[in-house]
Motif scaffolding. Structure first.
Motif, PDB file in Angstrom:
ATOM      1  N   ASP A  17       0.819  -1.210   0.000  1.00  0.00           N
ATOM      2  CA  ASP A  17       0.000   0.000   0.000  1.00  0.00           C
ATOM      3  C   ASP A  17       0.855   1.264   0.000  1.00  0.00           C
ATOM      4  O   ASP A  17       0.665   2.156  -0.830  1.00  0.00           O
ATOM      5  CB  ASP A  17      -0.924   0.007   1.224  1.00  0.00           C
ATOM      6  CG  ASP A  17      -2.017  -1.052   1.133  1.00  0.00           C
ATOM      7  OD1 ASP A  17      -2.342  -1.482   0.003  1.00  0.00           O
ATOM      8  OD2 ASP A  17      -2.540  -1.446   2.186  1.00  0.00           O
ATOM      9  N   LEU A  18       1.800   1.348   0.922  1.00  0.00           N
ATOM     10  CA  LEU A  18       2.567   2.584   1.089  1.00  0.00           C
ATOM     11  C   LEU A  18       3.575   2.798  -0.035  1.00  0.00           C
ATOM     12  O   LEU A  18       3.725   3.926  -0.530  1.00  0.00           O
ATOM     13  CB  LEU A  18       3.278   2.583   2.444  1.00  0.00           C
ATOM     14  CG  LEU A  18       2.358   2.729   3.659  1.00  0.00           C
ATOM     15  CD1 LEU A  18       3.144   2.614   4.958  1.00  0.00           C
ATOM     16  CD2 LEU A  18       1.618   4.066   3.621  1.00  0.00           C
ATOM     17  N   PHE A  19       4.274   1.758  -0.454  1.00  0.00           N
ATOM     18  CA  PHE A  19       5.201   1.918  -1.567  1.00  0.00           C
ATOM     19  C   PHE A  19       4.447   2.269  -2.850  1.00  0.00           C
ATOM     20  O   PHE A  19       4.943   3.030  -3.677  1.00  0.00           O
ATOM     21  CB  PHE A  19       6.017   0.639  -1.778  1.00  0.00           C
ATOM     22  CG  PHE A  19       7.063   0.385  -0.721  1.00  0.00           C
ATOM     23  CD1 PHE A  19       7.835   1.417  -0.214  1.00  0.00           C
ATOM     24  CD2 PHE A  19       7.283  -0.897  -0.240  1.00  0.00           C
ATOM     25  CE1 PHE A  19       8.805   1.194   0.743  1.00  0.00           C
ATOM     26  CE2 PHE A  19       8.251  -1.140   0.724  1.00  0.00           C
ATOM     27  CZ  PHE A  19       9.007  -0.096   1.218  1.00  0.00           C
ATOM     28  N   GLY A  52      14.798  -4.712   1.481  1.00  0.00           N
ATOM     29  CA  GLY A  52      14.424  -6.119   1.530  1.00  0.00           C
ATOM     30  C   GLY A  52      12.920  -6.308   1.606  1.00  0.00           C
ATOM     31  O   GLY A  52      12.361  -7.226   0.982  1.00  0.00           O
ATOM     32  N   LEU A  53      12.252  -5.438   2.360  1.00  0.00           N
ATOM     33  CA  LEU A  53      10.795  -5.489   2.451  1.00  0.00           C
ATOM     34  C   LEU A  53      10.164  -5.130   1.103  1.00  0.00           C
ATOM     35  O   LEU A  53       9.176  -5.744   0.695  1.00  0.00           O
ATOM     36  CB  LEU A  53      10.307  -4.533   3.539  1.00  0.00           C
ATOM     37  CG  LEU A  53       8.792  -4.354   3.674  1.00  0.00           C
ATOM     38  CD1 LEU A  53       8.083  -5.702   3.853  1.00  0.00           C
ATOM     39  CD2 LEU A  53       8.474  -3.419   4.844  1.00  0.00           C
ATOM     40  N   TYR A  54      10.753  -4.170   0.414  1.00  0.00           N
ATOM     41  CA  TYR A  54      10.241  -3.778  -0.904  1.00  0.00           C
ATOM     42  C   TYR A  54      10.313  -4.954  -1.875  1.00  0.00           C
ATOM     43  O   TYR A  54       9.345  -5.256  -2.586  1.00  0.00           O
ATOM     44  CB  TYR A  54      11.050  -2.593  -1.442  1.00  0.00           C
ATOM     45  CG  TYR A  54      10.520  -2.025  -2.734  1.00  0.00           C
ATOM     46  CD1 TYR A  54       9.338  -1.304  -2.745  1.00  0.00           C
ATOM     47  CD2 TYR A  54      11.207  -2.190  -3.936  1.00  0.00           C
ATOM     48  CE1 TYR A  54       8.837  -0.769  -3.925  1.00  0.00           C
ATOM     49  CE2 TYR A  54      10.718  -1.670  -5.117  1.00  0.00           C
ATOM     50  CZ  TYR A  54       9.534  -0.946  -5.108  1.00  0.00           C
ATOM     51  OH  TYR A  54       9.050  -0.427  -6.282  1.00  0.00           O
ATOM     52  N   LEU A  55      11.451  -5.644  -1.890  1.00  0.00           N
ATOM     53  CA  LEU A  55      11.597  -6.795  -2.776  1.00  0.00           C
ATOM     54  C   LEU A  55      10.653  -7.924  -2.363  1.00  0.00           C
ATOM     55  O   LEU A  55      10.071  -8.602  -3.226  1.00  0.00           O
ATOM     56  CB  LEU A  55      13.039  -7.297  -2.764  1.00  0.00           C
ATOM     57  CG  LEU A  55      14.100  -6.315  -3.286  1.00  0.00           C
ATOM     58  CD1 LEU A  55      15.476  -6.982  -3.271  1.00  0.00           C
ATOM     59  CD2 LEU A  55      13.762  -5.823  -4.691  1.00  0.00           C
ATOM     60  N   ALA A  56      10.472  -8.113  -1.072  1.00  0.00           N
ATOM     61  CA  ALA A  56       9.562  -9.164  -0.593  1.00  0.00           C
ATOM     62  C   ALA A  56       8.127  -8.873  -1.014  1.00  0.00           C
ATOM     63  O   ALA A  56       7.365  -9.801  -1.324  1.00  0.00           O
ATOM     64  CB  ALA A  56       9.658  -9.282   0.921  1.00  0.00           C
ATOM     65  N   SER A  57       7.761  -7.602  -1.046  1.00  0.00           N
ATOM     66  CA  SER A  57       6.394  -7.249  -1.440  1.00  0.00           C
ATOM     67  C   SER A  57       6.151  -7.567  -2.910  1.00  0.00           C
ATOM     68  O   SER A  57       5.065  -8.015  -3.289  1.00  0.00           O
ATOM     69  CB  SER A  57       6.116  -5.764  -1.149  1.00  0.00           C
ATOM     70  OG  SER A  57       6.887  -4.916  -1.984  1.00  0.00           O
ATOM     71  N   THR A  58       7.169  -7.371  -3.757  1.00  0.00           N
ATOM     72  CA  THR A  58       6.999  -7.708  -5.169  1.00  0.00           C
ATOM     73  C   THR A  58       7.032  -9.215  -5.385  1.00  0.00           C
ATOM     74  O   THR A  58       6.339  -9.733  -6.266  1.00  0.00           O
ATOM     75  CB  THR A  58       8.052  -7.008  -6.044  1.00  0.00           C
ATOM     76  OG1 THR A  58       9.373  -7.297  -5.558  1.00  0.00           O
ATOM     77  CG2 THR A  58       7.854  -5.500  -6.034  1.00  0.00           C
ATOM     78  N   HIS A  59       7.821  -9.915  -4.583  1.00  0.00           N
ATOM     79  CA  HIS A  59       7.790 -11.382  -4.618  1.00  0.00           C
ATOM     80  C   HIS A  59       6.380 -11.877  -4.286  1.00  0.00           C
ATOM     81  O   HIS A  59       5.858 -12.798  -4.939  1.00  0.00           O
ATOM     82  CB  HIS A  59       8.779 -11.966  -3.606  1.00  0.00           C
ATOM     83  CG  HIS A  59      10.085 -12.395  -4.193  1.00  0.00           C
ATOM     84  ND1 HIS A  59      10.200 -13.466  -5.052  1.00  0.00           N
ATOM     85  CD2 HIS A  59      11.345 -11.898  -4.041  1.00  0.00           C
ATOM     86  CE1 HIS A  59      11.461 -13.616  -5.405  1.00  0.00           C
ATOM     87  NE2 HIS A  59      12.175 -12.675  -4.815  1.00  0.00           N
ATOM     88  N   TYR A  60       5.783 -11.269  -3.290  1.00  0.00           N
ATOM     89  CA  TYR A  60       4.440 -11.686  -2.872  1.00  0.00           C
ATOM     90  C   TYR A  60       3.438 -11.475  -4.001  1.00  0.00           C
ATOM     91  O   TYR A  60       2.616 -12.358  -4.292  1.00  0.00           O
ATOM     92  CB  TYR A  60       4.005 -10.889  -1.638  1.00  0.00           C
ATOM     93  CG  TYR A  60       2.574 -11.161  -1.245  1.00  0.00           C
ATOM     94  CD1 TYR A  60       2.250 -12.284  -0.488  1.00  0.00           C
ATOM     95  CD2 TYR A  60       1.543 -10.310  -1.652  1.00  0.00           C
ATOM     96  CE1 TYR A  60       0.930 -12.549  -0.141  1.00  0.00           C
ATOM     97  CE2 TYR A  60       0.232 -10.580  -1.320  1.00  0.00           C
ATOM     98  CZ  TYR A  60      -0.068 -11.688  -0.567  1.00  0.00           C
ATOM     99  OH  TYR A  60      -1.376 -11.961  -0.243  1.00  0.00           O
ATOM    100  N   ILE A  61       3.492 -10.314  -4.653  1.00  0.00           N
ATOM    101  CA  ILE A  61       2.574 -10.025  -5.760  1.00  0.00           C
ATOM    102  C   ILE A  61       2.754 -11.039  -6.877  1.00  0.00           C
ATOM    103  O   ILE A  61       1.777 -11.595  -7.403  1.00  0.00           O
ATOM    104  CB  ILE A  61       2.793  -8.599  -6.277  1.00  0.00           C
ATOM    105  CG1 ILE A  61       2.350  -7.574  -5.229  1.00  0.00           C
ATOM    106  CG2 ILE A  61       2.047  -8.372  -7.594  1.00  0.00           C
ATOM    107  CD1 ILE A  61       2.708  -6.142  -5.575  1.00  0.00           C
TER     108      ILE A  61
END
Length: 213
Positions: A17-19, A52-61
Motif C-alpha cells: 500500500d505505502l510503496f 528487503g521489504l520492498y523486494l519481498a512485497s513484489t515477490h508476494y505479488i
C-alpha cells in the motif's frame, strides 16, 4: 497463521500500500511499522531493511498472481501446448477469461496496481522479480498458444506484440477501471458487463491467424 507469519504478512501488506502510494523513497520504516501495527525492528528482523521489504512485497505479488492463475510455483514446469490450433484457441480463451475475472473482481489485485505501475514507469530490481516470476512467464505461456494458432515462431516480434496487446487489453480493465465503469454507468462489473468483455476478447482471439487460413 502463527504470530510471526502474521507480523511478516502485515508488513508486506503495508509495504504494498505505502510503496504504491508514496514510492520507495517517500516511505519511511516508521510509517511501514505503524501501518502494519508492528515494532519497527521487525522490518530488520524479517527482511533485513526497507529495501528487503520492498523486494519481498513484489515477490508476494508475483507469487500470488501465479497462484490465482493456477501456474506452478517455479519456472521449470509449463503447461504443454496442444498440437492443434483449435485446442490452443480454446485454452487461450479460458486463460484470458480467468485473467479478466482476477483484474475485475479480486480486491487484493486492485491494491497491487500502484506498485506495479511504478515499476513499469521506473523499473528497479523489483521489476526483475515481477517480470521473471510473473509477467514474463505468463506472457511466454500465452505466446506459445498464439504461436500455435498463427503458425508463427513463438519468439517472432509479431507473436510477442500480439501477446502484449491481448494481455494489455485485460490489464487495462484494472488500470482504467473507474473510467470504464463510469462510461457504463456502473459501480462494479456485473454479469452483463463481464459477458461483453469476454465476447470482445474472444472476438480478438478468433482473429488470430485469420490471415493464414
Amino acid at each position: 497463521m502463527t504470530h510471526s507469519q502474521s507480523t511478516r504478512q502485515r508488513l508486506i501488506d503495508a509495504a504494498i500500500d505505502l510503496f504504491g502510494e508514496q514510492g520507495f523513497k517517500g516511505t519511511t520504516t516508521r510509517e511501514l511499522a505503524e501501518a502494519a501495527n508492528a515494532n519497527i525492528g521487525s522490518i530488520a528482523y524479517y527482511f533485513g531493511n526497507k529495501h528487503g521489504l520492498y523486494l519481498a512485497s513484489t515477490h508476494y505479488i508475483a507469487d500470488a498472481l501465479r497462484q490465482r492463475l493456477g501456474l506452478p510455483s517455479d519456472n521449470t514446469t509449463s503447461t504443454e501446448v496442444p498440437t492443434d490450433a483449435h485446442h490452443a484457441r480454446q485454452i487461450l480463451q479460458k486463460r484470458l477469461k480467468q485473467m479478466v475475472r482476477i483484474v475485475t473482481e479480486d480486491q487484493e489485485c486492485r491494491r497491487w496496481m500502484l506498485l506495479i505501475v511504478r515499476e513499469q514507469v521506473q523499473p528497479s530490481e523489483a521489476f526483475d522479480i515481477l517480470y521473471d516470476r510473473a509477467f514474463g512467464y505468463i506472457q511466454q505461456g500465452i505466446s506459445a498458444l498464439i504461436a500455435r494458432i498463427t503458425g508463427l515462431p513463438q519468439k517472432s516480434h509479431h507473436v510477442i506484440v500480439e501477446t502484449h496487446t491481448l494481455v494489455g487489453q485485460v490489464l487495462f480493465l484494472l488500470v482504467g477501471r473507474e473510467v470504464l465503469l463510469r462510461r457504463l454507468g456502473l459501480t462494479h462489473f456485473n454479469d452483463d458487463a463481464l459477458a461483453n468483455i469476454d465476447a470482445i476478447i474472444t472476438g480478438h482471439i478468433n482473429q488470430l491467424g485469420a490471415a493464414n487460413t
